[in-house]
Design a protein around this motif. Structure first.
Motif, PDB file in Angstrom:
ATOM      1  N   PRO A  34       0.824  -1.210   0.000  1.00 39.73           N
ATOM      2  CA  PRO A  34       0.000   0.000   0.000  1.00 39.73           C
ATOM      3  C   PRO A  34       0.860   1.263   0.000  1.00 39.73           C
ATOM      4  O   PRO A  34       1.954   1.285   0.568  1.00 39.73           O
ATOM      5  N   HIS A  36       1.495   5.258   1.072  1.00 35.96           N
ATOM      6  CA  HIS A  36       1.309   5.949   2.350  1.00 35.96           C
ATOM      7  C   HIS A  36      -0.136   6.430   2.479  1.00 35.96           C
ATOM      8  O   HIS A  36      -0.754   6.279   3.538  1.00 35.96           O
ATOM      9  N   GLU A  38      -2.813   5.189   1.050  1.00 33.67           N
ATOM     10  CA  GLU A  38      -3.693   4.040   1.261  1.00 33.67           C
ATOM     11  C   GLU A  38      -3.594   3.539   2.704  1.00 33.67           C
ATOM     12  O   GLU A  38      -4.610   3.198   3.321  1.00 33.67           O
ATOM     13  N   TRP A  39      -2.391   3.533   3.235  1.00 34.27           N
ATOM     14  CA  TRP A  39      -2.176   3.112   4.613  1.00 34.27           C
ATOM     15  C   TRP A  39      -2.906   4.053   5.567  1.00 34.27           C
ATOM     16  O   TRP A  39      -3.568   3.612   6.511  1.00 34.27           O
ATOM     17  N   GLU A  42      -6.604   3.444   5.394  1.00 29.71           N
ATOM     18  CA  GLU A  42      -6.948   2.205   6.090  1.00 29.71           C
ATOM     19  C   GLU A  42      -7.060   2.446   7.596  1.00 29.71           C
ATOM     20  O   GLU A  42      -8.008   1.987   8.246  1.00 29.71           O
ATOM     21  N   ILE A  43      -6.106   3.176   8.151  1.00 30.80           N
ATOM     22  CA  ILE A  43      -6.138   3.478   9.587  1.00 30.80           C
ATOM     23  C   ILE A  43      -7.356   4.332   9.914  1.00 30.80           C
ATOM     24  O   ILE A  43      -8.060   4.092  10.907  1.00 30.80           O
ATOM     25  N   GLN A  59      -0.635   5.368  15.512  1.00 30.59           N
ATOM     26  CA  GLN A  59      -0.157   5.091  14.153  1.00 30.59           C
ATOM     27  C   GLN A  59      -0.514   6.231  13.197  1.00 30.59           C
ATOM     28  O   GLN A  59       0.309   6.640  12.370  1.00 30.59           O
ATOM     29  N   GLY A  63       1.783   8.733  10.865  1.00 26.08           N
ATOM     30  CA  GLY A  63       1.538   9.011   9.448  1.00 26.08           C
ATOM     31  C   GLY A  63       1.553  10.501   9.160  1.00 26.08           C
ATOM     32  O   GLY A  63       2.140  10.952   8.172  1.00 26.08           O
TER      33      GLY A  63
END
Length: 180
Positions: A34, A36, A38-39, A42-43, A59, A63
């Motif tokens: 993924p 950054h 996309e990550w 997701e979070i 987390q 980011g």
């Protein structure tokens, strides 16, 4: 004839296995990893499902640090701290780092208080000590930076980037020897 064939087989199999070496590792498909963004999405999606998850806020704060969105990082670290039964040294040091950059790389009282709390919980906290050492360095307090970097190296922490710290330490030593 059978003995010759058996002997050559007995000798050739171990030699073949020795010469062939290790099997190559499977290649990772870069497209599967993924981005950054996309990550982060997701979070954020997970936080919509459970907004009381301190680790997810922590987390997400990291980011935002990576994106240099320091105000958002501070907000996320605040949530992580408030949602934790007992704030960790890593949470406090991360918030201190984000706040340090919000305050234009100034070691303000609130940043120092967070660092002190983090170091009370973990006297070898990498994030806290690195921030302190870097602040000393950019403020031309080379000996103090050297002392903190030495403290980090002496901590024997496995996840420490020793090469980077030794390079910074050597640079501070060099600069501290230059005439003023």
């Amino acid at each position: 004839m059978k003995r010759v064939l058996l002997a050559s087989l007995v000798l050739s199999v171990p030699i073949f296995l020795y010469l062939r070496g290790e099997a190559p590792l499977p290649e990772m498909n870069v497209e599967e990893m993924p981005t950054h963004s996309e990550w982060m999405e997701e979070i954020q999606g997970k936080l919509k499902q459970n907004p009381n998850e301190a680790e997810l806020w922590f987390q997400l704060g990291h980011g935002y640090l990576n994106e240099q969105d320091f105000n958002s990082a501070v907000t996320c670290f605040d949530y992580a701290i408030r949602l934790s039964e007992k704030p960790s040294a890593n949470q406090l040091a991360a918030k201190a780092s984000a706040l340090y950059y919000v305050r234009s790389q100034q070691m303000t009282d609130d940043v120092q208080a967070l660092l002190n709390q983090a170091l009370e919980l973990d006297k070898s906290n990498i994030t806290a000590l690195t921030l302190i050492a870097n602040d000393h360095f950019i403020s031309f307090r080379y000996q103090q930076a050297i002392d903190v970097w030495t403290q980090l190296l002496d901590s024997q922490q496995a996840d420490l980037d020793r090469v980077a710290i030794i390079q910074s330490l050597n640079q501070a030593k060099l600069l501290s020897q230059q005439p003023k």
